[in-house]
Motif scaffolding. Sequence first.
Motif, PDB file in Angstrom:
ATOM      1  N   TYR A   1       0.887  -1.114   0.185  1.00 41.00           N
ATOM      2  CA  TYR A   1      -0.022   0.017  -0.091  1.00 41.00           C
ATOM      3  C   TYR A   1       0.807   1.246   0.204  1.00 41.00           C
ATOM      4  CZ  TYR A   1      -3.739   3.528   1.454  1.00 41.00           C
ATOM      5  OH  TYR A   1      -4.313   4.402   1.664  1.00 41.00           O
TER       6      TYR A   1
ATOM      7  N   THR B   1      -7.306  -7.349   3.002  1.00 43.78           N
ATOM      8  CA  THR B   1      -6.886  -6.291   2.672  1.00 43.78           C
ATOM      9  C   THR B   1      -7.998  -5.616   1.633  1.00 43.78           C
ATOM     10  OG1 THR B   1      -4.701  -6.902   2.530  1.00 43.78           O
ATOM     11  CG2 THR B   1      -5.074  -5.193   1.040  1.00 43.78           C
ATOM     12  N   ASN B   2      -7.853  -4.349   1.827  1.00 42.88           N
ATOM     13  CA  ASN B   2      -8.995  -3.269   1.340  1.00 42.88           C
ATOM     14  C   ASN B   2     -10.554  -3.708   1.715  1.00 42.88           C
ATOM     15  OD1 ASN B   2      -6.887  -2.290  -0.422  1.00 42.88           O
ATOM     16  ND2 ASN B   2      -7.344  -3.777  -1.815  1.00 42.88           N
ATOM     17  N   ARG B   3     -10.652  -4.492   2.628  1.00 42.97           N
ATOM     18  CA  ARG B   3     -11.967  -4.442   3.109  1.00 42.97           C
ATOM     19  C   ARG B   3     -12.359  -3.771   3.983  1.00 42.97           C
ATOM     20  NH1 ARG B   3     -13.940  -6.370   8.005  1.00 42.97           N
ATOM     21  NH2 ARG B   3     -13.131  -8.503   8.820  1.00 42.97           N
TER      22      ARG B   3
ATOM     23  N   GLU C   1     -11.117   1.352   6.022  1.00 44.51           N
ATOM     24  CA  GLU C   1     -10.637   0.028   5.160  1.00 44.51           C
ATOM     25  C   GLU C   1      -9.220  -0.448   5.823  1.00 44.51           C
ATOM     26  OE1 GLU C   1      -9.055   0.393   1.084  1.00 44.51           O
ATOM     27  OE2 GLU C   1     -10.173   2.359   1.398  1.00 44.51           O
TER      28      GLU C   1
ATOM     29  N   ILE D   1      -5.733  -1.406   5.113  1.00 44.83           N
ATOM     30  CA  ILE D   1      -4.775  -1.457   4.215  1.00 44.83           C
ATOM     31  C   ILE D   1      -3.348  -2.193   4.306  1.00 44.83           C
ATOM     32  CG2 ILE D   1      -5.535   1.041   3.589  1.00 44.83           C
ATOM     33  CD1 ILE D   1      -3.414   2.150   5.316  1.00 44.83           C
TER      34      ILE D   1
END
Length: 347
Positions: free
Chosen positions: A252, A276-278, A288, A290
């Motif tokens: 990230y 990741t990203n959720r 979220e 990261i």
Amino acid sequence: MDKYGLTYITINRDHLLHNARYFKNKSGKKLIAVIKSNAYGHGMLEVAQILNDEADCYAVDSLDYALSLREHGFTKPILILNPIDLNYLDLVLENDLMITVSSLSDLQNTVPDTNKLKLHIKVDTGMNRFGIKCKQELDEMIQYIKTKNWQLVGIYTHYHSPNNEVYSKHQQKRFLEMLQNIEHDFTYVHLCSTSAVLNDLDLPETTHVRVGLGLYGICDSPEVKPVLSLYSKIVLKKNVSVEETVGYGANYQAKEDMWIGVLPCGYADGIIRHNTNRKVYIDGHYTEIIGNVCMNALMIKLPHPDVKGDVELIGEHVSALEIARHLNTISYEVTTILPSHLKRIII
Ligand SMILES: Cc1ncc(COP(=O)(O)O)c(C=O)c1O
């Protein structure tokens, strides 16, 4: 168990009771509460305790879980769904447990003539997993059991696609064919799991329903309420400057100066790397995860540096069903992989 950990699960007693009552009312049958695999990650002992007045029987997957229930004072009937190592049959008998049989041959060789043994026969009506497929074999098995002192208390099968009417009708038909001409008074005849109850796939011949997912409120039905939430605490807030990276593999990169929060939980706590990203929820804001999730840590974007309170990783704002879609899996898996070391708090 991490008694002092900063990541914890809450179990909502009222929601669990509501769901259990819903499935009993909808089916009109007695309830076998499926609390296998640590109650799908919810905590077997906590769930069993809450359901004590609602469940007529508990179903677990292993002898170990069944023994743990007995050690903790639970006296209700317990059915072990999976095959067990018959070398430990003395524990089954001593603890008044019910086991599932899919074939006679193992029992014939190992089991003494005892009236303490309680059996459920599993019938395979199409899943091709556990269970006996052939009617003649079933009839022979029942005849053999009758020559013994064993107690034949139950018979059951399992829908493999309870959302598919064609398959399910076929399995119903097969189950009825298998039950034909069996002159035996079973205490337990059971067929329906959560989706089967929701889709009205029960038969008048049954006595019980065998419900798991629906108890935990993570099936696609407006009638049920989710029971489990997972929270963690922000242990560190830090400023990340534009172009700096976060976490292993520099996965990230900050597009602008930003604040992040570090949480002391990771894939060892059931938050696998695909998270990741959720989204997660904190202090009235969605934000979220990261960067790559670490074994015991993960980082989230902070909406502002003064956010307060615990981070909701699963719960009212971030449902297990939604997470399952993000992870390309099913809600069963999202909660079942939550490890037993996480503390469970009944609210
Ligand atoms: C044999 C058996 N019965 C019942 C259940 C409960 O199913 P559900 O969680 O969909 O209610 C399961 C779950 O996998 C199962 O394997």
